[in-house]
Scaffold this motif. Structure first.
Motif, short mmCIF file in Angstrom:
data_model
loop_
_atom_site.label_atom_id
_atom_site.label_comp_id
_atom_site.label_asym_id
_atom_site.label_seq_id
_atom_site.Cartn_x
_atom_site.Cartn_y
_atom_site.Cartn_z
N GLY A 1 13.49 -1.18 17.66
CA GLY A 1 13.82 -0.39 16.49
C GLY A 1 13.32 -1.05 15.22
O GLY A 1 12.96 -2.22 15.21
N ASP A 2 13.29 -0.27 14.14
CA ASP A 2 12.91 -0.82 12.84
C ASP A 2 13.81 -0.22 11.77
O ASP A 2 14.35 0.87 11.93
CB ASP A 2 11.43 -0.56 12.54
CG ASP A 2 11.11 0.92 12.45
OD1 ASP A 2 11.03 1.44 11.32
OD2 ASP A 2 10.93 1.57 13.50
N ALA A 3 13.99 -0.96 10.69
CA ALA A 3 14.91 -0.55 9.63
C ALA A 3 14.29 -0.82 8.28
O ALA A 3 13.49 -1.74 8.12
CB ALA A 3 16.24 -1.31 9.77
N LEU B 1 3.26 -3.92 11.64
CA LEU B 1 3.86 -4.86 12.58
C LEU B 1 3.99 -4.27 13.98
O LEU B 1 3.76 -4.95 14.98
CB LEU B 1 5.24 -5.31 12.07
CG LEU B 1 5.25 -6.41 11.02
CD1 LEU B 1 6.63 -6.53 10.38
CD2 LEU B 1 4.85 -7.73 11.65
N LYS B 2 4.35 -3.00 14.04
CA LYS B 2 4.52 -2.36 15.35
C LYS B 2 3.21 -2.16 16.08
O LYS B 2 3.18 -2.11 17.31
CB LYS B 2 5.24 -1.01 15.17
CG LYS B 2 6.72 -1.16 14.82
CD LYS B 2 7.44 0.18 14.85
CE LYS B 2 7.08 1.03 13.66
NZ LYS B 2 7.91 2.28 13.62
N PHE C 1 7.27 0.88 4.47
CA PHE C 1 6.93 1.62 5.68
C PHE C 1 5.61 1.15 6.28
O PHE C 1 5.46 1.04 7.50
CB PHE C 1 6.84 3.12 5.36
CG PHE C 1 6.30 3.95 6.48
CD1 PHE C 1 7.11 4.30 7.57
CD2 PHE C 1 4.99 4.39 6.46
CE1 PHE C 1 6.60 5.06 8.61
CE2 PHE C 1 4.48 5.16 7.49
CZ PHE C 1 5.28 5.49 8.57
N LEU C 2 4.64 0.84 5.42
CA LEU C 2 3.32 0.42 5.91
C LEU C 2 3.41 -0.93 6.63
O LEU C 2 2.73 -1.14 7.64
CB LEU C 2 2.33 0.34 4.75
CG LEU C 2 1.96 1.67 4.10
CD1 LEU C 2 1.00 1.43 2.93
CD2 LEU C 2 1.33 2.62 5.11
N VAL C 3 4.25 -1.82 6.12
CA VAL C 3 4.41 -3.13 6.77
C VAL C 3 5.06 -2.94 8.14
O VAL C 3 4.64 -3.55 9.14
CB VAL C 3 5.25 -4.07 5.88
CG1 VAL C 3 5.59 -5.35 6.65
CG2 VAL C 3 4.50 -4.42 4.61
N ASP D 1 12.04 -8.92 6.28
CA ASP D 1 11.58 -9.20 4.92
C ASP D 1 12.71 -9.90 4.17
O ASP D 1 13.88 -9.73 4.49
CB ASP D 1 11.20 -7.88 4.24
CG ASP D 1 10.52 -8.09 2.91
OD1 ASP D 1 10.13 -9.24 2.60
OD2 ASP D 1 10.37 -7.10 2.16
N ILE D 2 12.36 -10.69 3.16
CA ILE D 2 13.37 -11.34 2.33
C ILE D 2 13.97 -10.35 1.34
O ILE D 2 15.19 -10.21 1.23
CB ILE D 2 12.76 -12.55 1.58
CG1 ILE D 2 12.65 -13.75 2.52
CG2 ILE D 2 13.61 -12.92 0.38
CD1 ILE D 2 13.95 -14.43 2.82
N CYS D 3 13.12 -9.63 0.61
CA CYS D 3 13.57 -8.73 -0.44
C CYS D 3 13.64 -7.30 0.08
O CYS D 3 12.59 -6.68 0.35
CB CYS D 3 12.64 -8.81 -1.65
SG CYS D 3 12.63 -10.43 -2.43
#
Length: 226
Positions: free
Chosen positions: A32-34, A17-18, A11-13, A55-57
């Motif tokens: 949007g974000d997921a 980013l936003k 969530f922090l990342v 993100d990769i993981c």
């Protein structure tokens, strides 16, 4: 505005980013974000963004799986992958799938994001210009051009009223309008001078002012506000 989708289980990342840059100032909007690839895929199908930052993981569906699904479903979009120091094998696979670039999360700074955007924004703009225009879009653009032509002619006041009415009808504008002019006049020291006027003096001044306005603007009765 070019749409952006962010996918990260942290969530922090996502929040960082936003908020890390003024996206709209650079022609982008966060659509949007997921928190996992499955949610991101649903958003991508719905919003059709030009840029996906993933993100990769991630749980449920990781970044590699998300990119695979985008390619299999023919979903367009530039892709920026975020990774950790131990994710290089995944990054190598992502590069083979045709991502645009990757960033280590330790290097996630406004400067690096802006560098990526500046590098790819031009290519996005060129792609948008080369897209075929639908008949609906052509109709919309044609209507906008007709409206621009109407207002240009209206401001010049060099056309007959009948011609303007015809142009308004073609542009889908209301066909009932009238010409008008507005003028703002400020009187120096008016508040002080007004206090010195008797009611009769004020009435005489107002009448003289109206007659002056009629001289300037024609013989129609002006409407005084204020």
């Amino acid at each position: 505005m070019y749409k952006v989708i962010i996918a990260d289980d942290d969530f922090l990342v996502r929040t960082y980013l936003k908020q890390m840059i003024d996206w709209e100032a650079h022609g982008f909007t966060i659509a949007g974000d997921a928190k996992n690839g499955k949610e991101a895929l649903r958003l991508i199908e719905q919003e059709r963004p030009v840029l996906v930052i993933t993100d990769i993981c991630m749980p449920v569906l990781d970044g590699i799986g998300l990119i695979h699904e985008m390619r299999d479903r023919g979903l367009p979009g530039h892709i920026l992958v975020l990774s950790g120091h131990d994710d290089f094998s995944y990054v190598h696979e992502a590069m083979k799938l045709g991502i645009d670039d990757y960033l280590l999360k330790d290097d996630l700074t406004p400067e690096n994001i802006l560098s990526f955007l500046q590098e790819h924004l031009q290519s996005v703009a060129e792609e948008q210009e080369n897209l075929p225009v639908s008949s609906e879009e052509l109709a919309r653009l044609g209507k906008e051009k007709l409206r621009e032509d109407f207002f240009t002619s209206f401001q010049k006041s060099d056309m007959a009223e009948e011609e303007l009415l015809h142009m308004a009808k073609r542009a889908g504008l209301p066909e009932t309008f009238r010409f008008a002019a507005a003028c703002r006049i400020s009187l120096r020291g008016w508040q002080l001078r007004r206090q010195q006027f008797s009611p009769d003096d004020l009435a005489s001044f107002q009448q003289a002012f109206i007659e002056m306005c009629q001289t300037f603007f024609g013989h129609q009765q002006p409407e005084l506000l204020g």
